[in-house]
Design a protein around this motif. Structure first.
Motif, PDB file in Angstrom:
ATOM      1  N   ARG A 283      62.887   1.111  -2.749  1.00 26.60           N
ATOM      2  CA  ARG A 283      63.603   2.243  -2.367  1.00 26.60           C
ATOM      3  C   ARG A 283      62.838   3.223  -1.847  1.00 26.60           C
ATOM      4  NH1 ARG A 283      68.147   3.974  -6.386  1.00 26.60           N
ATOM      5  NH2 ARG A 283      68.562   5.498  -4.671  1.00 26.60           N
ATOM      6  N   ARG A 284      61.683   3.488  -2.797  1.00 23.50           N
ATOM      7  CA  ARG A 284      60.783   4.541  -2.378  1.00 23.50           C
ATOM      8  C   ARG A 284      59.419   3.883  -2.241  1.00 23.50           C
ATOM      9  NH1 ARG A 284      59.693  10.152  -5.567  1.00 23.50           N
ATOM     10  NH2 ARG A 284      61.463  10.678  -4.468  1.00 23.50           N
ATOM     11  N   ALA A 285      58.447   4.404  -1.414  1.00 22.84           N
ATOM     12  CA  ALA A 285      57.259   3.961  -1.132  1.00 22.84           C
ATOM     13  C   ALA A 285      56.154   5.402  -1.151  1.00 22.84           C
ATOM     14  CB  ALA A 285      56.807   3.261   0.250  1.00 22.84           C
ATOM     15  N   VAL A 286      55.110   5.129  -1.653  1.00 20.22           N
ATOM     16  CA  VAL A 286      54.149   6.325  -1.713  1.00 20.22           C
ATOM     17  C   VAL A 286      52.843   5.633  -1.025  1.00 20.22           C
ATOM     18  CG1 VAL A 286      52.664   7.558  -2.996  1.00 20.22           C
ATOM     19  CG2 VAL A 286      54.619   7.231  -3.677  1.00 20.22           C
ATOM     20  N   VAL A 287      52.273   6.195   0.214  1.00 20.14           N
ATOM     21  CA  VAL A 287      51.309   5.941   1.071  1.00 20.14           C
ATOM     22  C   VAL A 287      50.089   6.751   0.549  1.00 20.14           C
ATOM     23  CG1 VAL A 287      50.322   5.745   3.463  1.00 20.14           C
ATOM     24  CG2 VAL A 287      52.528   4.825   2.965  1.00 20.14           C
ATOM     25  N   LEU A 288      49.089   6.211  -0.011  1.00 19.43           N
ATOM     26  CA  LEU A 288      47.831   7.055  -0.369  1.00 19.43           C
ATOM     27  C   LEU A 288      46.744   6.963   0.988  1.00 19.43           C
ATOM     28  CD1 LEU A 288      47.286   5.642  -3.641  1.00 19.43           C
ATOM     29  CD2 LEU A 288      48.616   7.631  -2.993  1.00 19.43           C
ATOM     30  N   HIS A 309      56.654   8.717   0.709  1.00 19.46           N
ATOM     31  CA  HIS A 309      55.990  10.018   0.598  1.00 19.46           C
ATOM     32  C   HIS A 309      54.497   9.747   0.900  1.00 19.46           C
ATOM     33  CE1 HIS A 309      58.719  12.260  -2.000  1.00 19.46           C
ATOM     34  NE2 HIS A 309      59.542  11.238  -1.773  1.00 19.46           N
ATOM     35  N   VAL A 310      53.630  10.721   1.228  1.00 21.76           N
ATOM     36  CA  VAL A 310      52.201  10.205   1.866  1.00 21.76           C
ATOM     37  C   VAL A 310      51.519  11.260   1.104  1.00 21.76           C
ATOM     38  CG1 VAL A 310      50.562  10.796   3.695  1.00 21.76           C
ATOM     39  CG2 VAL A 310      52.792   9.461   4.066  1.00 21.76           C
ATOM     40  N   VAL A 311      50.463  11.001   0.219  1.00 21.88           N
ATOM     41  CA  VAL A 311      49.531  11.842  -0.508  1.00 21.88           C
ATOM     42  C   VAL A 311      48.287  11.610   0.158  1.00 21.88           C
ATOM     43  CG1 VAL A 311      48.406  12.064  -2.802  1.00 21.88           C
ATOM     44  CG2 VAL A 311      50.923  11.347  -2.455  1.00 21.88           C
ATOM     45  N   ALA A 312      47.774  12.675   0.469  1.00 27.06           N
ATOM     46  CA  ALA A 312      46.185  13.085   1.023  1.00 27.06           C
ATOM     47  C   ALA A 312      45.429  14.089   0.650  1.00 27.06           C
ATOM     48  CB  ALA A 312      46.606  12.926   2.466  1.00 27.06           C
ATOM     49  N   GLY A 352      53.721   2.031 -14.392  1.00 27.28           N
ATOM     50  CA  GLY A 352      54.910   2.458 -14.755  1.00 27.28           C
ATOM     51  C   GLY A 352      56.002   2.758 -13.596  1.00 27.28           C
ATOM     52  N   GLY A 353      55.806   2.237 -12.587  1.00 29.45           N
ATOM     53  CA  GLY A 353      56.571   2.691 -11.466  1.00 29.45           C
ATOM     54  C   GLY A 353      56.388   4.041 -10.852  1.00 29.45           C
ATOM     55  N   GLU A 354      55.342   4.625 -11.131  1.00 32.51           N
ATOM     56  CA  GLU A 354      55.116   6.010 -10.472  1.00 32.51           C
ATOM     57  C   GLU A 354      53.668   6.501 -10.193  1.00 32.51           C
ATOM     58  OE1 GLU A 354      56.628   8.570 -13.465  1.00 32.51           O
ATOM     59  OE2 GLU A 354      54.495   8.627 -14.683  1.00 32.51           O
ATOM     60  N   VAL A 355      53.478   7.295  -9.430  1.00 36.84           N
ATOM     61  CA  VAL A 355      52.098   7.719  -9.230  1.00 36.84           C
ATOM     62  C   VAL A 355      51.922   8.979  -9.665  1.00 36.84           C
ATOM     63  CG1 VAL A 355      50.434   7.908  -7.159  1.00 36.84           C
ATOM     64  CG2 VAL A 355      52.343   6.315  -6.904  1.00 36.84           C
ATOM     65  N   VAL A 356      50.795   9.121 -10.207  1.00 38.71           N
ATOM     66  CA  VAL A 356      50.569  10.521 -10.920  1.00 38.71           C
ATOM     67  C   VAL A 356      49.297  11.239  -9.980  1.00 38.71           C
ATOM     68  CG1 VAL A 356      49.503  11.651 -12.958  1.00 38.71           C
ATOM     69  CG2 VAL A 356      51.067   9.741 -13.297  1.00 38.71           C
ATOM     70  N   LEU A 357      49.689  12.391  -9.588  1.00 40.20           N
ATOM     71  CA  LEU A 357      48.989  13.128  -8.318  1.00 40.20           C
ATOM     72  C   LEU A 357      48.043  13.950  -9.302  1.00 40.20           C
ATOM     73  CD1 LEU A 357      51.323  14.007  -5.795  1.00 40.20           C
ATOM     74  CD2 LEU A 357      50.228  11.852  -6.171  1.00 40.20           C
ATOM     75  N   SER A 358      46.793  14.387  -8.577  1.00 39.60           N
ATOM     76  CA  SER A 358      45.797  15.475  -9.263  1.00 39.60           C
ATOM     77  C   SER A 358      46.303  16.438  -9.860  1.00 39.60           C
ATOM     78  CB  SER A 358      44.700  15.491  -8.290  1.00 39.60           C
ATOM     79  OG  SER A 358      45.369  15.959  -7.147  1.00 39.60           O
ATOM     80  N   ASP A 359      47.650  17.156  -9.334  1.00 38.41           N
ATOM     81  CA  ASP A 359      48.287  18.245 -10.049  1.00 38.41           C
ATOM     82  C   ASP A 359      49.061  18.156 -11.036  1.00 38.41           C
ATOM     83  OD1 ASP A 359      50.048  17.204  -8.631  1.00 38.41           O
ATOM     84  OD2 ASP A 359      50.515  19.086  -7.466  1.00 38.41           O
ATOM     85  N   CYS A 361      51.816  16.173 -10.940  1.00 36.94           N
ATOM     86  CA  CYS A 361      52.938  15.815 -10.168  1.00 36.94           C
ATOM     87  C   CYS A 361      53.374  14.387 -10.315  1.00 36.94           C
ATOM     88  CB  CYS A 361      53.241  16.392  -8.787  1.00 36.94           C
ATOM     89  SG  CYS A 361      54.961  15.584  -8.088  1.00 36.94           S
ATOM     90  N   ARG A 362      54.239  13.911 -10.540  1.00 37.32           N
ATOM     91  CA  ARG A 362      54.684  12.343 -10.571  1.00 37.32           C
ATOM     92  C   ARG A 362      55.481  11.843  -9.620  1.00 37.32           C
ATOM     93  NH1 ARG A 362      53.095  10.166 -15.829  1.00 37.32           N
ATOM     94  NH2 ARG A 362      52.330  11.475 -17.172  1.00 37.32           N
ATOM     95  N   LEU A 363      55.422  10.918  -8.828  1.00 34.36           N
ATOM     96  CA  LEU A 363      56.139  10.396  -7.764  1.00 34.36           C
ATOM     97  C   LEU A 363      56.837   9.109  -8.098  1.00 34.36           C
ATOM     98  CD1 LEU A 363      54.035  11.460  -4.519  1.00 34.36           C
ATOM     99  CD2 LEU A 363      55.995  12.645  -5.728  1.00 34.36           C
ATOM    100  N   ALA A 364      57.756   8.811  -8.186  1.00 34.07           N
ATOM    101  CA  ALA A 364      58.540   7.390  -8.606  1.00 34.07           C
ATOM    102  C   ALA A 364      58.260   6.753  -7.176  1.00 34.07           C
ATOM    103  CB  ALA A 364      59.994   7.732  -8.651  1.00 34.07           C
ATOM    104  N   ALA A 365      57.681   5.407  -7.629  1.00 35.17           N
ATOM    105  CA  ALA A 365      57.352   4.480  -6.380  1.00 35.17           C
ATOM    106  C   ALA A 365      57.421   3.196  -6.768  1.00 35.17           C
ATOM    107  CB  ALA A 365      55.757   4.513  -6.164  1.00 35.17           C
ATOM    108  N   ASP A 366      58.335   2.393  -5.895  1.00 32.14           N
ATOM    109  CA  ASP A 366      58.582   0.927  -5.853  1.00 32.14           C
ATOM    110  C   ASP A 366      57.348  -0.039  -5.154  1.00 32.14           C
ATOM    111  OD1 ASP A 366      61.120   1.311  -7.050  1.00 32.14           O
ATOM    112  OD2 ASP A 366      61.833   1.826  -5.115  1.00 32.14           O
ATOM    113  N   LEU A 367      56.770   0.800  -4.290  1.00 33.20           N
ATOM    114  CA  LEU A 367      55.549   0.351  -3.509  1.00 33.20           C
ATOM    115  C   LEU A 367      54.637   1.155  -3.117  1.00 33.20           C
ATOM    116  CD1 LEU A 367      54.673  -1.710  -1.453  1.00 33.20           C
ATOM    117  CD2 LEU A 367      56.223  -0.592   0.372  1.00 33.20           C
ATOM    118  N   VAL A 368      53.299   0.987  -3.318  1.00 37.12           N
ATOM    119  CA  VAL A 368      52.336   1.740  -3.002  1.00 37.12           C
ATOM    120  C   VAL A 368      51.296   1.026  -2.023  1.00 37.12           C
ATOM    121  CG1 VAL A 368      50.305   3.009  -4.110  1.00 37.12           C
ATOM    122  CG2 VAL A 368      52.265   2.859  -5.407  1.00 37.12           C
TER     123      VAL A 368
END
Length: 523
Positions: A283-288, A309-312, A352-359, A361-368
């Motif tokens: 349902r949600r993807a995070v692109v690093l 969601h895109v993290v850069a 655990g189904g999430e991406v933890v950012l440097s600040d 913040c936690r982003l739920a993610a089914d796909l990274v």
């Protein structure tokens, strides 16, 4: 230039039914209608045909590029060639041969008859490649050629060797069971679900058998330059009279933990298949990473209705590569399609189904998916004692040592326009290097002076970039990116070293031709 279209190297798009425009060339046109060096579009036997007058000769070839079906009537004539407006493929007007990547297959050639001032098309000569090979005699004939890598450079080199009349043994060594294939499409139409997998191979399975090109599904473990052999990981050796290294590059992998979801990288067809499978459940993807690949992946996942969601780490997209204004346009385009950006940040962990950012913040993610850059594969060359410095160093003929040539992402070669050596990570550039290396293996002594070119598709906008400006003093914007009509010129001092355009294909082609002429003059 149109957005990425559904096609393959064997002309699926070109062979599709097309709306015919212009006159019936079998009925004829007046010679006065054919301006010198200007493509003239007509049709014959329900097929689009291109006429081009060069001096006293009128050439007639198929009007659709064999790469992605681009309209050659909108292209540019340079000498006795015509160049495609979409991806700058180049064809001989005399023979129809594809003489410049990314196209690999020839155009049909049509027979022209002139009766007074009337020019008519009277018949068609279908391409005979690869069943029949050009009758050429190389200046040099190594006993055998081993090519390490079946990507853009390696595949193009093998074909070019046969096109130049080489009859010796050719072996491409690559462990990827699917290679060679159309890698740019892996992050574009194929990943988006608008191009079927049967369009991904560069050629049908029997193509390489017809050309007697051996595909060795293995990895080279070591090079014995003195003995002229390569050792294979699964055992055995291959002898070579000439060696071409085309190892490409590898994605930079992140250390982010080993919990679910897994971090995907995109380099191979298998990688793209894996992302597609994961996207079907996500349902949600995070692109690093907000690289070209990263954002093409984002666009493709949005086409599959996955939240993205895109993290850069950068705070302004592509500011160093394209300039801030064009980068802002790309960001706005993605945001208009629902992509959410988290800029100025990096990922600390994935678990655990999430991406933890440097600040924090936690982003739920089914796909990274990570797209943070690549590194050239230089280990094999370094172990063989070849010169390595941010790539495998070669001379202007793409030769690293006597009888050992390098092409593609790993090659660092002299900039034909001056300055320090450069390394280019673009598909078409790798193909053109492979073609040039093949000719030099056969004794052509041809300096590599092609101008780098790449394209990047984002929804219905395609950016075309010509030239090379790793650093620039000023980015000059003309036009309006939001209207899909602009040019950005990258100045180094008083010289424009690169241009990026959106749907200004003619200007892109003309700049490439000018830069190419200058590079060949200096070579």
């Amino acid at each position: 230039m149109l957005p990425e279209t559904d096609s393959n190297q064997d002309g699926a798009m070109a062979d599709a039914p097309q709306q015919l425009t212009g006159p019936d060339l079998k009925a004829g046109v007046s010679r006065s209608e054919l301006a010198e060096g200007t493509p003239f579009l007509g049709h014959a036997d329900s097929e689009p045909v291109l006429l081009v007058r060069r001096g006293a000769t009128v050439h007639a070839v198929g009007a659709s590029c064999t790469h992605y079906g681009g309209p050659l009537a909108d292209g540019l004539v340079v000498g006795d060639t015509v160049r495609c407006p979409w991806h700058h493929a180049c064809f001989s007007l005399t023979t129809g041969e594809a003489v410049g990547a990314p196209a690999l297959n020839p155009l049909a050639r049509w027979i022209v008859a002139e009766e007074g001032e009337v020019v008519r098309v009277v018949g068609k000569e279908e391409p005979t490649w690869p069943a029949e090979r050009p009758t050429r005699t190389p200046r040099s004939n190594p006993e055998s050629v081993v090519i390490v890598g079946g990507g853009a450079a390696g595949e193009a080199a093998a074909e070019e060797l046969r096109k130049q009349g080489y009859a010796g043994k050719i072996s491409i060594v690559d462990p990827d069971p699917d290679a060679p294939y159309d890698r740019p499409n892996l992050s574009k139409d194929y990943l988006a679900g608008t191009a079927p997998e049967e369009w991904i191979p560069l050629h049908p399975a029997d193509f390489y058998r017809t050309l007697e090109i051996e595909l060795v599904r293995d990895r080279v473990a070591a090079i014995d330059r003195k003995g002229g052999t390569v050792s294979l990981e699964r055992g055995g050796t291959l002898g070579y009279g000439a060696l071409l290294l085309a190892p490409g590059s590898a994605p930079i992998e992140l250390s982010l933990g080993d919990g679910p979801p897994a971090v995907h990288y995109l380099r191979t067809l298998a990688d793209s298949r894996a992302i597609i499978r994961a996207a079907g459940r996500a349902r949600r993807a995070v692109v690093l990473g907000a690289s070209f690949i990263g954002l093409e992946v984002a666009a493709s996942l949005r086409a599959r209705e996955v939240e993205v969601h895109v993290v850069a780490p950068e705070r302004r997209l592509f500011e160093r590569v394209l300039g801030g204004e064009l980068g802002d346009f790309v960001r706005g385009l993605h945001e208009s399609k629902g992509v959410v950006f988290h800029l100025g940040l990096t990922a600390k962990s994935v678990a655990g189904g999430e991406v933890v950012l440097s600040d924090g913040c936690r982003l739920a993610a089914d796909l990274v998916v990570a797209g943070v850059g690549v590194r050239p594969r230089v280990e094999l060359a370094e172990a063989a004692g070849l010169p390595v410095d941010r790539g495998i160093l070669v001379d202007r003929f793409l030769e690293a040592a006597p009888g050992v040539f390098v092409a593609g992402d790993a090659a660092r070669y002299p900039d034909p326009l001056g300055g320090e050596p450069i390394r280019i990570e673009h598909w078409a550039a790798a193909q053109r290097q492979g073609q040039a290396a093949a000719r030099n293996i056969l004794g052509a002594e041809e300096p590599f002076a092609d101008v780098p070119f790449f394209w990047s598709a984002h929804y219905d906008a395609t950016i075309a970039y010509v030239g090379h400006a790793a650093r620039w003093d000023r980015a000059e914007l003309e036009g309006d990116p939001a209207s899909y009509d602009c040019t950005v010129r990258y100045h180094v001092g008083d010289t424009v070293r690169a241009v990026a355009t959106i749907y200004r294909d003619r200007e892109s082609l003309e700049f490439e031709a000018r830069m190419e002429e200058e590079a060949r003059r200096r070579a």
